[in-house]
Design an enzyme around this catalytic site. Structure first.
Site, PDB file in Angstrom:
ATOM      1  N   ASP A 218      21.016  15.743 -18.018  1.00  0.00           N
ATOM      2  CA  ASP A 218      21.526  14.391 -18.301  1.00  0.00           C
ATOM      3  C   ASP A 218      23.020  14.514 -18.582  1.00  0.00           C
ATOM      4  OD1 ASP A 218      21.883  11.777 -19.062  1.00  0.00           O
ATOM      5  OD2 ASP A 218      20.668  11.906 -20.897  1.00  0.00           O
TER       6      ASP A 218
ATOM      7  N   HIS B 253      22.970   1.006 -18.874  1.00  0.00           N
ATOM      8  CA  HIS B 253      22.022   1.548 -17.897  1.00  0.00           C
ATOM      9  C   HIS B 253      22.162   0.822 -16.554  1.00  0.00           C
ATOM     10  CE1 HIS B 253      19.320   3.435 -21.226  1.00  0.00           C
ATOM     11  NE2 HIS B 253      20.375   4.175 -20.945  1.00  0.00           N
TER      12      HIS B 253
ATOM     13  N   GLU C 126      29.086  13.046 -21.465  1.00  0.00           N
ATOM     14  CA  GLU C 126      27.777  13.483 -21.972  1.00  0.00           C
ATOM     15  C   GLU C 126      27.479  14.915 -21.554  1.00  0.00           C
ATOM     16  OE1 GLU C 126      24.426  11.266 -20.351  1.00  0.00           O
ATOM     17  OE2 GLU C 126      23.163  11.958 -22.000  1.00  0.00           O
TER      18      GLU C 126
ATOM     19  N   HIS D  66      25.719   2.584 -28.791  1.00  0.00           N
ATOM     20  CA  HIS D  66      24.514   3.422 -28.679  1.00  0.00           C
ATOM     21  C   HIS D  66      24.642   4.672 -29.542  1.00  0.00           C
ATOM     22  CE1 HIS D  66      26.560   6.262 -25.928  1.00  0.00           C
ATOM     23  NE2 HIS D  66      27.031   5.202 -25.281  1.00  0.00           N
TER      24      HIS D  66
ATOM     25  N   ASP E 262       0.818  -1.220   0.000  1.00  0.00           N
ATOM     26  CA  ASP E 262       0.000   0.000   0.000  1.00  0.00           C
ATOM     27  C   ASP E 262       0.849   1.265   0.000  1.00  0.00           C
ATOM     28  OD1 ASP E 262       0.980  -0.276   2.492  1.00  0.00           O
ATOM     29  OD2 ASP E 262      -0.927  -0.048   3.548  1.00  0.00           O
TER      30      ASP E 262
ATOM     31  N   GLU F 273      26.721  12.407 -26.341  1.00  0.00           N
ATOM     32  CA  GLU F 273      27.225  11.458 -25.339  1.00  0.00           C
ATOM     33  C   GLU F 273      27.989  10.274 -25.930  1.00  0.00           C
ATOM     34  OE1 GLU F 273      24.064   9.127 -23.380  1.00  0.00           O
ATOM     35  OE2 GLU F 273      22.629  10.482 -24.315  1.00  0.00           O
TER      36      GLU F 273
ATOM     37  N   ARG G 231      32.049   7.354 -20.774  1.00  0.00           N
ATOM     38  CA  ARG G 231      31.054   8.155 -21.504  1.00  0.00           C
ATOM     39  C   ARG G 231      31.219   9.593 -21.046  1.00  0.00           C
ATOM     40  NH1 ARG G 231      27.044   5.059 -20.936  1.00  0.00           N
ATOM     41  NH2 ARG G 231      25.905   5.890 -19.154  1.00  0.00           N
TER      42      ARG G 231
ATOM     43  N   HIS H 294      14.605  11.232 -22.110  1.00  0.00           N
ATOM     44  CA  HIS H 294      14.600  10.924 -23.542  1.00  0.00           C
ATOM     45  C   HIS H 294      13.352  11.619 -24.062  1.00  0.00           C
ATOM     46  CE1 HIS H 294      17.092   7.080 -22.560  1.00  0.00           C
ATOM     47  NE2 HIS H 294      17.815   8.175 -22.569  1.00  0.00           N
TER      48      HIS H 294
ATOM     49  N   ASP I  65      26.509   8.766 -14.654  1.00  0.00           N
ATOM     50  CA  ASP I  65      25.540   9.342 -15.590  1.00  0.00           C
ATOM     51  C   ASP I  65      24.347   9.733 -14.727  1.00  0.00           C
ATOM     52  OD1 ASP I  65      23.534   9.855 -17.431  1.00  0.00           O
ATOM     53  OD2 ASP I  65      24.040   8.168 -18.722  1.00  0.00           O
TER      54      ASP I  65
ATOM     55  N   HIS J 296      20.097  12.344 -27.805  1.00  0.00           N
ATOM     56  CA  HIS J 296      18.629  12.294 -27.859  1.00  0.00           C
ATOM     57  C   HIS J 296      18.115  13.657 -27.435  1.00  0.00           C
ATOM     58  CE1 HIS J 296      18.912  11.923 -23.454  1.00  0.00           C
ATOM     59  NE2 HIS J 296      19.879  11.058 -23.685  1.00  0.00           N
TER      60      HIS J 296
ATOM     61  N   TYR K 277      33.399   1.348 -24.549  1.00  0.00           N
ATOM     62  CA  TYR K 277      33.143   0.368 -23.496  1.00  0.00           C
ATOM     63  C   TYR K 277      33.942  -0.897 -23.783  1.00  0.00           C
ATOM     64  CZ  TYR K 277      29.388   3.729 -23.219  1.00  0.00           C
ATOM     65  OH  TYR K 277      28.681   4.908 -23.170  1.00  0.00           O
TER      66      TYR K 277
HETATM   67  N1  GLY Z   1      20.920   8.784 -18.833  1.00  0.00           N
HETATM   68  C1  GLY Z   1      20.449   8.037 -19.930  1.00  0.00           C
HETATM   69  C2  GLY Z   1      21.030   8.527 -21.169  1.00  0.00           C
HETATM   70  O1  GLY Z   1      22.099   9.100 -21.161  1.00  0.00           O
HETATM   71  O2  GLY Z   1      20.454   8.439 -22.219  1.00  0.00           O
HETATM   72 MN    MN Z   2      22.872  10.072 -19.496  1.00  0.00          MN
HETATM   73 MN    MN Z   3      21.548  10.780 -22.387  1.00  0.00          MN
END
Ligand code: GLY
Ligand code: MN
Ligand code: MN
Length: 437
Positions: free
Chosen positions: A269, A241, A406, A348, A37, A382, A404, A359, A258, A352, A386
């Protein structure tokens, strides 16, 4: 805060596009159970928020262009002293009118009696089908209740049109106020990243660094993360992720963070990668320098008139060049790109849209071509590399390096503005921060 006037402008702009003889219907988000609950913290649906600013669940927004008694109707929960004592305040219908500017407000429990009447005589319903299966059924129920009345002269709407497409195109271009809020969201997140860098040392845990980020978000007025922070030590960084954030931080490894806050509904982000002990090893430095070069040159491509894919294409070229320079790939650069030989190490896209959702919404393709960047859009850049121990044939010296970098980039009239430039990304800057804390 986005002003009441701006919410009104958004609704007007949408109604202008919808035209008369139409109606738009948009439900709020629902509470989601976390455990028995207790619920997850409530987060309003971004489209619903964009048009109303109304923060409660169990609400439905209705726009009826040209309606004599007011074009903006909100269904919401009634005031209830007992429920408000247990679960929190409610605006009720009077609050919805007074504080959120709707022309008419009705109890949500009366929607079945009232909404068909608002639909009646309208030709087109604008609605986001497929997002809310229960609500899809309700819409059909209301239409059918009007169809049953055709012999008595009722005129049920004959056309259902996807509301998301129009609304998401509006959301893609940020207003000056949205840009101001997003700049602040980026600034708070940048500050938290620097504090996380300062807090990091071998023997601490990923969880403790996550706590540092969350503390500084909230301390600056951002109650929530825009998404679950990724705090990934060593080879965890090769899980794109990774959100478990429960491992110790080891001497000699990198930490990839991240993370971004949500400020007044808008996401930041940011990713940064740095050595847990404060000093890059030769291999870490080698890989990092190529990702950094990809990040900077990709950002240079994020300018008005360029296809949104230009930063990605640039990043792919530089990262592939880097993989050749590191001796990981061999062969002709163009051919390696053509064959996507970089994919085991860079799997990737380079970015975005960013906004109310991390996103964010907005089409990436227009008339079959990648969309062109335009003033007021915000996107991430970004690139990463890897090197998972699981990658076949990869020399052991690269294992566990995941990087990464970004940034959040606002497309300006000319060129761009990097909203996240306050977080250092040069090797000497990072090492200096970590040496002098
Ligand atoms: N934090 C998720 C991405 O960078 O798209
Ligand atoms: Mn990110
Ligand atoms: Mn991102």
């Amino acid at each position: 805060m986005v002003s009441r006037a701006e919410f009104t402008r958004r609704r007007r702009a949408l109604m202008e596009i919808m035209g008369s003889n139409s109606i738009a219907i948009l439900p709020s988000a629902k509470e989601v159970v976390r455990s028995r609950d207790t619920n997850f913290p409530f987060r309003q649906d971004s489209d619903f928020h964009y048009l109303s600013g109304f923060p409660e669940p169990d609400a439905v927004l209705v726009l009826v262009p040209g309606r004599e008694h007011g074009e903006y109707v909100l269904f919401c929960r009634e005031k209830d002293p007992v429920r408000e004592t247990w679960d929190g305040r409610r605006e009720g219908q009077a609050g919805a009118k007074k504080n959120y500017g709707c022309n008419d407000a009705f109890p949500i429990d009366d929607i079945d009696d009232i909404l068909p009447g608002l639909m009646e005589g309208r030709d087109r319903i604008y609605y986001e089908f497929g997002n809310h299966p229960d609500f899809d059924n309700q819409i059909m129920g209301w239409i059918n209740s009007l169809r049953a009345q055709v012999k008595n002269g009722a005129h049920p709407p004959g056309e259902l049109i996807d509301l998301s497409h129009i609304l998401h195109d509006m959301r893609l271009i940020k207003s000056p106020k949205e840009i101001e809020i997003m700049s602040r969201s980026a600034e708070i997140s940048a500050f938290a990243h620097i504090e996380a860098m300062k807090a990091c040392k071998p023997g601490k845990s990923e969880m403790q660094i996550e706590a540092t980020l969350k503390y500084h978000f909230a301390d600056h007025g951002a109650q929530y993360e825009a998404y679950h922070s990724i705090v990934a030590g060593g080879e965890n960084a090769c899980i794109l992720h990774y959100v478990e954030n429960n491992m110790p931080l080891n001497d000699g490894e990198l930490l990839l963070i991240d993370a971004g806050c949500e400020f007044e509904g808008y996401a930041a982000d940011i990713s940064r990668t740095f050595p847990i002990n404060g000093k890059f090893s030769d291999e870490q430095k080698h890989a990092y320098e190529w990702v950094l070069k990809a990040n900077k040159e990709a950002i240079d491509q994020a300018v008005p008139g360029n296809p949104w894919t230009a930063p990605h294409d640039t990043a792919v070229r530089i990262l592939t060049q880097g993989l050749v320079d590191m001796g990981i790939l061999k062969g002709n650069l163009d051919q390696l790109i053509e064959e996507e030989a970089y994919k085991p190490y860079y799997m990737h896209k380079t970015g975005h849209w960013l906004g109310l959702d991390v996103h964010d919404v907005g089409d990436y393709i227009e008339d079959g071509e990648p969309r062109l960047l335009a003033e007021g859009m915000v996107l991430t850049v970004e690139p990463g590399l890897y090197f998972s121990p699981k990658t076949k044939g990869l020399d052991k010296k690269w294992w566990g390096i995941g990087i990464r970098i970004e940034d959040d980039v606002l497309i300006a009239k000319k060129g761009n503005q990097v909203l996240t430039s306050a977080v250092p990304k040069e090797i000497d800057q990072i090492e200096a921060i970590m040496a002098n804390r």
